[in-house]
Design an enzyme around this catalytic site. Structure first.
Site, short mmCIF file in Angstrom:
data_model
loop_
_atom_site.label_atom_id
_atom_site.label_comp_id
_atom_site.label_asym_id
_atom_site.label_seq_id
_atom_site.Cartn_x
_atom_site.Cartn_y
_atom_site.Cartn_z
N HIS A 157 0.84 -1.20 0.00
CA HIS A 157 0.00 0.00 0.00
C HIS A 157 0.88 1.25 0.00
CE1 HIS A 157 -3.59 -2.37 0.87
NE2 HIS A 157 -2.91 -2.95 1.83
N ALA A 206 14.21 -13.12 18.44
CA ALA A 206 12.78 -13.26 18.18
C ALA A 206 12.04 -11.93 18.34
CB ALA A 206 12.18 -14.29 19.13
N LYS A 226 18.97 -3.60 16.78
CA LYS A 226 20.31 -3.03 16.99
C LYS A 226 21.29 -4.16 17.31
CE LYS A 226 18.70 1.25 16.85
NZ LYS A 226 19.00 2.16 15.72
#
Length: 232
Positions: A157, A206, A226
């Site tokens: 989009h 995760a 990071k």
């Protein structure tokens, strides 16, 4: 019916309580587990289910999916059905690669050139992965993608609300390559945005969202991701 349920649950009437207890007794009735009977049945059930899964994998899902590929190496292992492939997409897969059928491979529909998905050798593409290819997505050898990984090579989009309301596609500046160099491991729920390269051997924790390039040989995590520490 709702009035009867309400009466059974709330009434102080002895009849309501007897009926409610009887219904719950029937609702939660369980056949006792008899080891001599149910253990062999459990084993037989697993043999039948696994045997059928392997039969359909070998004779149906794998050849069907391979017919959609531009190139497929040896010893390709597809399990849990067949991935959904959307849009125009060239797909190349190396040797000894494993892929969950509960995954989606998507090519950008309005691309001027056919999007390219290149998956190397000895790669794991896990359960509920989505690989959205805007221009090019490349997974190097020995890459591991855990469950629910999203490689977002294009968003689908535009940012402009008027264009979005009109159903127009994303603009070219929202699209980019994604490259995972060899030995990269993305843990469960990692999202990698367009234009990102992740260096060789890097592990992403995760739930992380990777918005910029990551160097090789590090552990990274967070939103946005990071570098946490070097792995060597």
């Amino acid at each position: 019916m709702q009035a009867v349920k309400h009466w059974l649950k709330t009434s102080d009437s002895p009849l309501a309580k007897i009926c409610f207890d009887l219904i719950n007794s029937l609702r939660f009735f369980q056949v006792p587990s008899i080891s001599l009977i149910h253990k062999p049945l459990y084993w037989l059930h697993n043999q039948l289910v696994n045997g059928w899964a392997n039969l359909t994998r070998i004779l149906y899902w794998t050849p069907l999916f391979k017919s959609r590929l531009n190139q497929c190496g040896s010893r390709f292992y597809l399990y849990s059905g067949m991935p959904q492939v959307l849009g125009n997409l060239n797909i190349e897969i190396g040797n000894n690669t494993r892929m969950s059928g509960i995954s989606t491979l998507c090519g950008r529909s309005c691309a001027t050139k056919t999007p390219q998905l290149k998956i190397g050798s000895n790669v794991d593409v896990g359960w509920q992965n989505t690989i959205a290819v805007g221009t090019r997505v490349e997974l190097g050898d020995n890459v591991r993608l855990a469950g629910k990984v999203f490689l977002a090579g294009f968003p689908g989009h535009p940012l402009d609300p008027v264009a979005r309301a009109q159903g127009l596609p994303e603009t070219d500046d929202q699209v980019g390559d994604i490259v995972l160099e060899p030995d990269v491991w993305l843990a469960t729920g990692v999202t990698v945005m367009a234009g990102v390269t992740i260096g060789r051997g890097t592990v992403v924790a995760a739930g992380s969202v990777v918005t910029t390039d990551l160097p090789p040989g590090v552990l990274a995590g967070g939103v946005p991701a990071k570098v946490i520490k070097a792995l060597n």
